[in-house]
Design a protein around this motif. Structure first.
Motif, PDB file in Angstrom:
ATOM      1  N   ILE A   1       0.827  -1.204   0.000  1.00 21.76           N
ATOM      2  CA  ILE A   1       0.000   0.000   0.000  1.00 21.76           C
ATOM      3  C   ILE A   1       0.857   1.247   0.000  1.00 21.76           C
ATOM      4  O   ILE A   1       0.552   2.236  -0.656  1.00 21.76           O
ATOM      5  CB  ILE A   1      -0.930   0.001   1.240  1.00 21.76           C
ATOM      6  CG1 ILE A   1      -1.852  -1.217   1.181  1.00 21.76           C
ATOM      7  CG2 ILE A   1      -1.746   1.271   1.316  1.00 21.76           C
ATOM      8  CD1 ILE A   1      -2.750  -1.266  -0.016  1.00 21.76           C
ATOM      9  N   THR A   2       1.964   1.240   0.740  1.00 21.49           N
ATOM     10  CA  THR A   2       2.799   2.430   0.857  1.00 21.49           C
ATOM     11  C   THR A   2       4.216   2.098   0.414  1.00 21.49           C
ATOM     12  O   THR A   2       4.969   1.476   1.149  1.00 21.49           O
ATOM     13  CB  THR A   2       2.826   2.930   2.309  1.00 21.49           C
ATOM     14  OG1 THR A   2       3.311   1.872   3.136  1.00 21.49           O
ATOM     15  CG2 THR A   2       1.455   3.336   2.777  1.00 21.49           C
TER      16      THR A   2
ATOM     17  N   SER B   1       7.173   3.703   3.458  1.00 17.62           N
ATOM     18  CA  SER B   1       6.283   3.584   4.609  1.00 17.62           C
ATOM     19  C   SER B   1       6.810   4.267   5.859  1.00 17.62           C
ATOM     20  O   SER B   1       6.604   3.811   6.962  1.00 17.62           O
ATOM     21  CB  SER B   1       6.021   2.104   4.907  1.00 17.62           C
ATOM     22  OG  SER B   1       7.235   1.401   5.034  1.00 17.62           O
TER      23      SER B   1
ATOM     24  N   TYR C   1      -7.362   5.529  10.457  1.00 13.72           N
ATOM     25  CA  TYR C   1      -6.849   6.343   9.363  1.00 13.72           C
ATOM     26  C   TYR C   1      -5.459   6.890   9.699  1.00 13.72           C
ATOM     27  O   TYR C   1      -5.179   7.250  10.845  1.00 13.72           O
ATOM     28  CB  TYR C   1      -7.803   7.514   9.082  1.00 13.72           C
ATOM     29  CG  TYR C   1      -9.127   7.075   8.490  1.00 13.72           C
ATOM     30  CD1 TYR C   1      -9.353   7.136   7.116  1.00 13.72           C
ATOM     31  CD2 TYR C   1     -10.146   6.597   9.303  1.00 13.72           C
ATOM     32  CE1 TYR C   1     -10.562   6.732   6.572  1.00 13.72           C
ATOM     33  CE2 TYR C   1     -11.356   6.180   8.766  1.00 13.72           C
ATOM     34  CZ  TYR C   1     -11.563   6.255   7.400  1.00 13.72           C
ATOM     35  OH  TYR C   1     -12.752   5.845   6.854  1.00 13.72           O
TER      36      TYR C   1
ATOM     37  N   ALA D   1      -1.228  11.181   0.980  1.00 12.87           N
ATOM     38  CA  ALA D   1      -1.938   9.900   0.880  1.00 12.87           C
ATOM     39  C   ALA D   1      -2.657   9.593   2.190  1.00 12.87           C
ATOM     40  O   ALA D   1      -2.105   9.783   3.275  1.00 12.87           O
ATOM     41  CB  ALA D   1      -0.959   8.774   0.554  1.00 12.87           C
TER      42      ALA D   1
ATOM     43  N   ILE E   1      -4.136   6.599   4.329  1.00 16.55           N
ATOM     44  CA  ILE E   1      -4.045   5.141   4.482  1.00 16.55           C
ATOM     45  C   ILE E   1      -5.145   4.691   5.434  1.00 16.55           C
ATOM     46  O   ILE E   1      -5.329   5.282   6.501  1.00 16.55           O
ATOM     47  CB  ILE E   1      -2.676   4.723   5.038  1.00 16.55           C
ATOM     48  CG1 ILE E   1      -1.538   5.432   4.287  1.00 16.55           C
ATOM     49  CG2 ILE E   1      -2.521   3.212   4.986  1.00 16.55           C
ATOM     50  CD1 ILE E   1      -1.469   5.129   2.826  1.00 16.55           C
TER      51      ILE E   1
ATOM     52  N   SER F   1      -5.835   0.084   2.641  1.00 16.28           N
ATOM     53  CA  SER F   1      -6.085   0.682   1.339  1.00 16.28           C
ATOM     54  C   SER F   1      -5.589   2.123   1.397  1.00 16.28           C
ATOM     55  O   SER F   1      -5.295   2.648   2.480  1.00 16.28           O
ATOM     56  CB  SER F   1      -7.576   0.643   0.975  1.00 16.28           C
ATOM     57  OG  SER F   1      -8.343   1.338   1.940  1.00 16.28           O
ATOM     58  N   SER F   2      -5.489   2.770   0.247  1.00 14.12           N
ATOM     59  CA  SER F   2      -4.989   4.142   0.233  1.00 14.12           C
ATOM     60  C   SER F   2      -5.712   4.957  -0.829  1.00 14.12           C
ATOM     61  O   SER F   2      -6.221   4.416  -1.816  1.00 14.12           O
ATOM     62  CB  SER F   2      -3.478   4.171  -0.015  1.00 14.12           C
ATOM     63  OG  SER F   2      -3.177   3.683  -1.306  1.00 14.12           O
ATOM     64  N   SER F   3      -5.761   6.254  -0.609  1.00 10.60           N
ATOM     65  CA  SER F   3      -6.326   7.191  -1.574  1.00 10.60           C
ATOM     66  C   SER F   3      -5.601   8.521  -1.388  1.00 10.60           C
ATOM     67  O   SER F   3      -4.840   8.698  -0.433  1.00 10.60           O
ATOM     68  CB  SER F   3      -7.834   7.364  -1.369  1.00 10.60           C
ATOM     69  OG  SER F   3      -8.100   7.846  -0.058  1.00 10.60           O
ATOM     70  N   GLU F   4      -5.850   9.459  -2.300  1.00 11.32           N
ATOM     71  CA  GLU F   4      -5.188  10.759  -2.243  1.00 11.32           C
ATOM     72  C   GLU F   4      -6.141  11.810  -1.672  1.00 11.32           C
ATOM     73  O   GLU F   4      -7.305  11.888  -2.057  1.00 11.32           O
ATOM     74  CB  GLU F   4      -4.730  11.203  -3.640  1.00 11.32           C
ATOM     75  CG  GLU F   4      -3.533  10.441  -4.164  1.00 11.32           C
ATOM     76  CD  GLU F   4      -2.260  10.737  -3.394  1.00 11.32           C
ATOM     77  OE1 GLU F   4      -1.986  11.943  -3.139  1.00 11.32           O
ATOM     78  OE2 GLU F   4      -1.533   9.790  -3.044  1.00 11.32           O
TER      79      GLU F   4
END
Length: 371
Positions: free
Chosen positions: A199-200, A203, A217, A223, A225, A235-238
């Motif tokens: 995911i990262t 990290s 979170y 990002a 996470i 999971s990850s998002s921006e």
């Protein structure tokens, strides 16, 4: 009517029982009702209709000198449905003041002795059971560790977490490489590596944001996470850009997550005296919802001084739909409603985070089911 049809009607009636406590009481009516309620298929259907209530809560307690006194009972936001004396933690091993609450899920709490051995204890207050879990090996090479409770596999009655099937995620930083690493403990097994590295790519510099909607979170740069407490997956998002030169600001910013009073998750942060609030969309993306200049929002409050906003703002407390802040070293507290962005004076801090504790599922029916 044949017996099968009669049992079907009985199941439909019992599914209307309004609470888990009332269901246990109903099981004491007669042996036929006990058999019907103890059936795994019935319990699975019942749980799908009604989530277990949060019976009590706990928080980390401190005395007047702000020294730890260990976990203490705290009133739950939901009405208590059992005698709080049944939820005492006096069965924990050793000195209660040495234990610190770090997470809760379902009927379980996880505590550790962070300043001693980082040993972990998972316990179920109502049944007074606990399990001591040694930390991962080579503890001297770790720092900034943290652990989280994760569901196990669902049983026949629909229970996803209990003393027999919980998991613990342990997140730590290694001194030799400075990167975050994650391992998972499973009941009946041992520590094993998780999928975190996928995911990262880099990290390190991972900052906790908080807990909401059944997930934990973290922010790494821009990002977001997410650790899902149901599956243990990351999971990850921006995050959307909030200011100019966002990438450099994101590394230094503090972010916090809270459940809004409208039940929607919100993330907020403060940059250069401006609070910005992001809200989650149905798609799972985040968008900037509101922003407010704190100096303007608070200028009518008693004790206001424009100088307070030439220095950093420190977030002292986050609650459902609000945050309490103070200009650093000022002693002047104020709150911001994260939905209306209105400011108010904050005379005193609220208690630290409350860790909710549900009734165990499936319920234990002590009466004999024979006959």
């Amino acid at each position: 009517m044949d017996e099968s049809g009669s049992d079907d009607v009985l199941d439909l009636v019992l599914e209307q029982v309004d609470s888990h406590v009332s269901l246990i009481r109903a099981a004491a009516v007669c042996k036929r009702w006990r058999r019907a309620i103890a059936d795994a298929a019935f319990l699975r259907r019942y749980r799908s209709l009604r989530a277990p209530p949060v019976a009590v809560g706990y928080r980390n307690g401190f005395d007047d000198r702000y020294s730890s006194v260990g976990p203490v009972f705290a009133p739950s936001a939901a009405p208590s449905v059992v005698d709080a004396r049944h939820f005492s933690l006096d069965f924990l091993p050793g000195d209660a003041a040495s234990w610190e609450l770090v997470d809760s899920r379902g009927s379980l709490l996880v505590l550790w002795q962070a300043y001693f051995s980082a040993e972990i204890v998972v316990c179920e207050p109502l049944t007074r059971r606990y399990k001591r879990i040694p930390p991962p090996a080579d503890l001297n090479n770790y720092y900034r560790w943290r652990c989280y409770l994760i569901d196990g596999e669902a049983d026949e009655a629909g229970g996803c977490i209990g003393m027999y099937n919980f998991r613990v995620v342990y997140m730590f930083t290694k001194r030799d490489d400075g990167n975050k690493h994650v391992v998972m403990y499973t009941v009946g097994s041992s520590w094993s590596k998780t999928n975190f590295d996928r995911i990262t790519p880099s990290s390190n510099c991972l900052s906790p944001v908080g807990h909401g909607g059944g997930c934990w979170y973290f922010v790494q740069g821009s990002a977001l996470i997410v650790l899902d407490s149901s599956t243990g997956d990351f999971s990850s998002s921006e995050l959307p850009p909030l200011v100019e030169d966002w990438d450099s600001h994101a590394e230094d910013g503090d972010f916090f997550i809270t459940n809004g009073r409208d039940s929607r998750l919100r993330i907020f942060t403060v940059f250069d005296g401006t609070m910005m609030v992001l809200v989650t969309l149905e798609s799972g993306e985040w968008m900037l919802e509101k922003r407010v200049f704190l100096s303007e929002a608070t200028c009518g409050l008693p004790g206001y001084d424009p100088f307070f906003f030439s220095i950093p703002q420190f977030v002292l407390m986050v609650g459902a739909g609000y945050a309490i802040l103070a200009p650093i070293n000022s002693g002047w507290l104020f709150s911001i409603n994260l939905e209306t962005m209105e400011a108010a004076s904050a005379v005193e801090l609220m208690a630290s985070r409350v860790y909710g504790c549900e009734l165990p599922w499936p319920p234990t029916l002590h009466a004999c089911l024979d006959g």
